[in-house]
Design a protein around this motif. Structure first.
Motif, PDB file in Angstrom:
ATOM      1  N   SER A 147      32.835  38.375  20.884  1.00 54.92           N
ATOM      2  CA  SER A 147      33.415  37.208  20.218  1.00 54.92           C
ATOM      3  C   SER A 147      34.826  36.915  20.721  1.00 54.92           C
ATOM      4  O   SER A 147      35.221  35.763  20.815  1.00 54.92           O
ATOM      5  CB  SER A 147      33.411  37.393  18.706  1.00 54.92           C
ATOM      6  OG  SER A 147      34.124  38.546  18.340  1.00 54.92           O
ATOM      7  N   LEU A 168      35.053  26.015  20.168  1.00 53.97           N
ATOM      8  CA  LEU A 168      35.855  26.623  19.113  1.00 53.97           C
ATOM      9  C   LEU A 168      36.614  25.531  18.375  1.00 53.97           C
ATOM     10  O   LEU A 168      37.193  24.643  18.997  1.00 53.97           O
ATOM     11  CB  LEU A 168      36.850  27.628  19.701  1.00 53.97           C
ATOM     12  CG  LEU A 168      36.237  28.759  20.513  1.00 53.97           C
ATOM     13  CD1 LEU A 168      37.340  29.632  21.110  1.00 53.97           C
ATOM     14  CD2 LEU A 168      35.305  29.602  19.661  1.00 53.97           C
ATOM     15  N   TYR A 169      36.599  25.617  17.056  1.00 49.11           N
ATOM     16  CA  TYR A 169      37.308  24.667  16.211  1.00 49.11           C
ATOM     17  C   TYR A 169      38.168  25.447  15.220  1.00 49.11           C
ATOM     18  O   TYR A 169      37.745  26.476  14.705  1.00 49.11           O
ATOM     19  CB  TYR A 169      36.324  23.776  15.443  1.00 49.11           C
ATOM     20  CG  TYR A 169      35.424  22.986  16.345  1.00 49.11           C
ATOM     21  CD1 TYR A 169      35.834  21.757  16.861  1.00 49.11           C
ATOM     22  CD2 TYR A 169      34.167  23.467  16.699  1.00 49.11           C
ATOM     23  CE1 TYR A 169      35.017  21.029  17.703  1.00 49.11           C
ATOM     24  CE2 TYR A 169      33.341  22.744  17.545  1.00 49.11           C
ATOM     25  CZ  TYR A 169      33.772  21.520  18.041  1.00 49.11           C
ATOM     26  OH  TYR A 169      32.964  20.816  18.881  1.00 49.11           O
ATOM     27  N   THR A 170      39.355  24.934  14.961  1.00 51.60           N
ATOM     28  CA  THR A 170      40.233  25.571  13.988  1.00 51.60           C
ATOM     29  C   THR A 170      40.451  24.620  12.824  1.00 51.60           C
ATOM     30  O   THR A 170      40.774  23.452  13.023  1.00 51.60           O
ATOM     31  CB  THR A 170      41.592  25.937  14.620  1.00 51.60           C
ATOM     32  OG1 THR A 170      41.351  26.791  15.739  1.00 51.60           O
ATOM     33  CG2 THR A 170      42.476  26.656  13.620  1.00 51.60           C
ATOM     34  N   LYS A 171      40.219  25.155  11.623  1.00 53.77           N
ATOM     35  CA  LYS A 171      40.432  24.373  10.412  1.00 53.77           C
ATOM     36  C   LYS A 171      40.979  25.319   9.354  1.00 53.77           C
ATOM     37  O   LYS A 171      40.405  26.399   9.135  1.00 53.77           O
ATOM     38  CB  LYS A 171      39.129  23.734   9.930  1.00 53.77           C
ATOM     39  CG  LYS A 171      39.324  22.863   8.711  1.00 53.77           C
ATOM     40  CD  LYS A 171      38.040  22.208   8.284  1.00 53.77           C
ATOM     41  CE  LYS A 171      38.334  21.359   7.043  1.00 53.77           C
ATOM     42  NZ  LYS A 171      37.167  20.680   6.555  1.00 53.77           N
ATOM     43  N   LYS A 174      41.450  28.905  10.241  1.00 54.39           N
ATOM     44  CA  LYS A 174      40.266  29.702  10.565  1.00 54.39           C
ATOM     45  C   LYS A 174      39.605  29.103  11.796  1.00 54.39           C
ATOM     46  O   LYS A 174      39.517  27.896  11.939  1.00 54.39           O
ATOM     47  CB  LYS A 174      39.268  29.708   9.407  1.00 54.39           C
ATOM     48  CG  LYS A 174      39.764  30.447   8.193  1.00 54.39           C
ATOM     49  CD  LYS A 174      38.708  30.476   7.123  1.00 54.39           C
ATOM     50  CE  LYS A 174      39.237  31.201   5.898  1.00 54.39           C
ATOM     51  NZ  LYS A 174      38.242  31.266   4.853  1.00 54.39           N
ATOM     52  N   THR A 175      39.147  29.978  12.684  1.00 52.82           N
ATOM     53  CA  THR A 175      38.473  29.511  13.882  1.00 52.82           C
ATOM     54  C   THR A 175      36.970  29.677  13.696  1.00 52.82           C
ATOM     55  O   THR A 175      36.497  30.726  13.273  1.00 52.82           O
ATOM     56  CB  THR A 175      38.925  30.314  15.117  1.00 52.82           C
ATOM     57  OG1 THR A 175      40.348  30.136  15.263  1.00 52.82           O
ATOM     58  CG2 THR A 175      38.228  29.831  16.382  1.00 52.82           C
ATOM     59  N   VAL A 176      36.256  28.611  14.010  1.00 45.59           N
ATOM     60  CA  VAL A 176      34.793  28.612  13.928  1.00 45.59           C
ATOM     61  C   VAL A 176      34.259  28.412  15.331  1.00 45.59           C
ATOM     62  O   VAL A 176      34.704  27.517  16.045  1.00 45.59           O
ATOM     63  CB  VAL A 176      34.293  27.490  12.990  1.00 45.59           C
ATOM     64  CG1 VAL A 176      32.787  27.426  12.999  1.00 45.59           C
ATOM     65  CG2 VAL A 176      34.820  27.689  11.583  1.00 45.59           C
ATOM     66  N   THR A 178      30.996  27.465  17.622  1.00 47.76           N
ATOM     67  CA  THR A 178      29.689  26.825  17.537  1.00 47.76           C
ATOM     68  C   THR A 178      28.957  27.008  18.850  1.00 47.76           C
ATOM     69  O   THR A 178      29.572  27.119  19.909  1.00 47.76           O
ATOM     70  CB  THR A 178      29.802  25.312  17.227  1.00 47.76           C
ATOM     71  OG1 THR A 178      30.477  24.658  18.309  1.00 47.76           O
ATOM     72  CG2 THR A 178      30.537  25.069  15.916  1.00 47.76           C
TER      73      THR A 178
END
Length: 182
Positions: A147, A168-171, A174-176, A178
């Protein structure tokens, strides 16, 4: 002054940057080996109610857990994680022997909830074992992808033969990650 336990020294050494680790001539395999050698000492200390710092116990347990997971075949790890629908599908598709082999493989394992939420038309399609096997192969990478090595727009080849795109998305800090936007 009582000497620091070996495991604590290793935890501190493992926290150094890679340059310091090279200076100390330590690599992760050496640290793991030393942690495993220290296990009987730690068990003895715990058996005699000796004070063992929490950080030492946590570091030790994390190394042991990683070693146990690395030694187990993927279907057993998935089963232990509660991914029972994934394991049933892998067995049904005849892929268990492959995932129990030496590998290494990386599996993007859908949860039981994800299987439950599949649209009915998808459930009908994957009832065909050949289709199910192809779909599952799309969730498996040949090789080890950790990861921490995931990055935006990373493309990796699946066992099925297609490329899988990682984003990778940060919101909310927190990083998600996909895979194919899911």
């Amino acid at each position: 002054m009582e000497p620091l336990p070996v495991i604590l020294v290793l935890a501190v050494a493992a926290g150094f940057s890679s340059g310091a680790s090279q200076f100390l001539n330590l690599d992760i395999d050496s640290v793991k080996r030393m942690v495993l050698e220290y296990e009987p000492v730690l068990k003895e200390q715990l058996a005699h109610n000796e004070a063992v710092p929490l950080a030492v116990r946590q570091f030790h347990e994390s190394i042991l857990q990683a070693e146990r997971l690395a030694a187990d075949p993927i279907p057993k790890v998935a089963q232990d994680l509660g991914l029972t629908d994934l394991v049933s599908s892998v067995v049904k598709a005849g892929l268990a022997p492959t995932l129990e082999s030496a590998g290494p493989f990386t599996v993007f394992g859908p949860t039981n909830d994800a299987f439950f939420k599949l649209p009915e038309w998808v459930k009908k399609e994957v009832a065909n074992v050949t289709v199910l096997a192809e779909v599952l192969k799309f969730h498996v990478l040949s090789g080890k992808v950790e990861s921490k090595s995931l990055k935006n727009e990373l493309e990796v080849a699946t066992v099925e033969g297609s490329k899988l795109r990682i984003n990778l998305y940060t919101k909310d800090s927190k990083t998600v990650a996909t895979a194919q936007c899911a």
